[in-house]
Design a protein around this motif. Structure first.
Motif, PDB file in Angstrom:
ATOM      1  N   PRO A  80      62.042  10.411  31.097  1.00 48.39           N
ATOM      2  CA  PRO A  80      61.623   9.745  32.342  1.00 48.39           C
ATOM      3  C   PRO A  80      60.217  10.179  32.765  1.00 48.39           C
ATOM      4  O   PRO A  80      59.800  11.306  32.517  1.00 48.39           O
ATOM      5  N   ALA A  81      59.528   9.264  33.415  1.00 50.14           N
ATOM      6  CA  ALA A  81      58.241   9.594  34.024  1.00 50.14           C
ATOM      7  C   ALA A  81      58.505  10.513  35.207  1.00 50.14           C
ATOM      8  O   ALA A  81      59.597  10.472  35.801  1.00 50.14           O
ATOM      9  N   PRO A  82      57.540  11.351  35.587  1.00 43.26           N
ATOM     10  CA  PRO A  82      57.754  12.287  36.697  1.00 43.26           C
ATOM     11  C   PRO A  82      58.168  11.616  38.009  1.00 43.26           C
ATOM     12  O   PRO A  82      58.950  12.170  38.759  1.00 43.26           O
ATOM     13  N   ASP A  83      57.691  10.411  38.251  1.00 43.52           N
ATOM     14  CA  ASP A  83      58.005   9.720  39.507  1.00 43.52           C
ATOM     15  C   ASP A  83      59.138   8.706  39.365  1.00 43.52           C
ATOM     16  O   ASP A  83      59.407   7.939  40.277  1.00 43.52           O
ATOM     17  N   ALA A  84      59.837   8.699  38.233  1.00 46.43           N
ATOM     18  CA  ALA A  84      60.886   7.710  37.967  1.00 46.43           C
ATOM     19  C   ALA A  84      62.161   8.031  38.737  1.00 46.43           C
ATOM     20  O   ALA A  84      62.482   9.182  39.005  1.00 46.43           O
ATOM     21  N   SER A  85      62.895   6.967  39.066  1.00 46.06           N
ATOM     22  CA  SER A  85      64.195   7.128  39.711  1.00 46.06           C
ATOM     23  C   SER A  85      65.169   7.751  38.718  1.00 46.06           C
ATOM     24  O   SER A  85      65.203   7.384  37.546  1.00 46.06           O
ATOM     25  N   ARG A  86      65.981   8.670  39.191  1.00 47.59           N
ATOM     26  CA  ARG A  86      66.976   9.278  38.300  1.00 47.59           C
ATOM     27  C   ARG A  86      68.124   8.317  38.007  1.00 47.59           C
ATOM     28  O   ARG A  86      68.972   8.597  37.170  1.00 47.59           O
ATOM     29  N   HIS A  87      68.137   7.165  38.670  1.00 49.32           N
ATOM     30  CA  HIS A  87      69.197   6.179  38.475  1.00 49.32           C
ATOM     31  C   HIS A  87      68.818   5.105  37.465  1.00 49.32           C
ATOM     32  O   HIS A  87      69.609   4.217  37.191  1.00 49.32           O
TER      33      HIS A  87
END
Length: 138
Positions: A80-87
């Motif tokens: 995931p990108a650092p600012d991506a939603s964990r969902h």
């Protein structure tokens, strides 16, 4: 069905109200691997197939089976990108011709939405992602 096909190619198409431009097929087997599906939607823009959504049925065992089936078909998700939603987990890079994303609903009944979208069809990017995010509450 293949990307860009018209609605007329979808057998037993039944229009749904949300999201607009999408159709279901009640006669399909609603399974992905060992997971039960709630539904499969085929979404069209300008009468061309641009997105397919597989919606899991509920239940923790079913969610696990759904996630395992997605990983079996598409491999491990991208980091995931650092600012991506964990969902939201992406299985294809941004420059791939087809985007594959697995979205875990965070509001209401817990379920997954697997979104496959053509990135080459006219208007096939952007709006669908926003609609999927809006429908799943993030």
């Amino acid at each position: 069905m293949k990307w860009g096909d018209p609605v007329a190619r979808l057998p037993n198409a039944i229009a749904v109200s949300n999201p607009p431009g999408c159709y279901g097929n009640r006669r399909e087997e609603l399974r992905l691997g060992n997971a039960q599906l709630f539904g499969v939607l085929y979404c069209f823009e300008n009468d061309r197939l641009v997105r397919v959504e597989l919606r899991s049925a509920t239940g923790e065992d079913n969610l696990k089976a759904f996630e395992e089936a997605v990983i079996t078909v598409f491999g491990q998700p991208l980091p995931p990108a650092p600012d991506a939603s964990r969902h939201v987990r992406h299985f294809t890079p941004p420059d791939a011709p087809v985007g594959v994303s697995l979205i875990r609903e965070v509001l209401g009944v817990h379920k997954y939405l697997l979104v496959l979208e053509s990135r080459r069809a006219p208007g096939g990017a952007g709006g669908e992602k926003d609609e999927a995010k809006k429908a799943f509450g993030f």
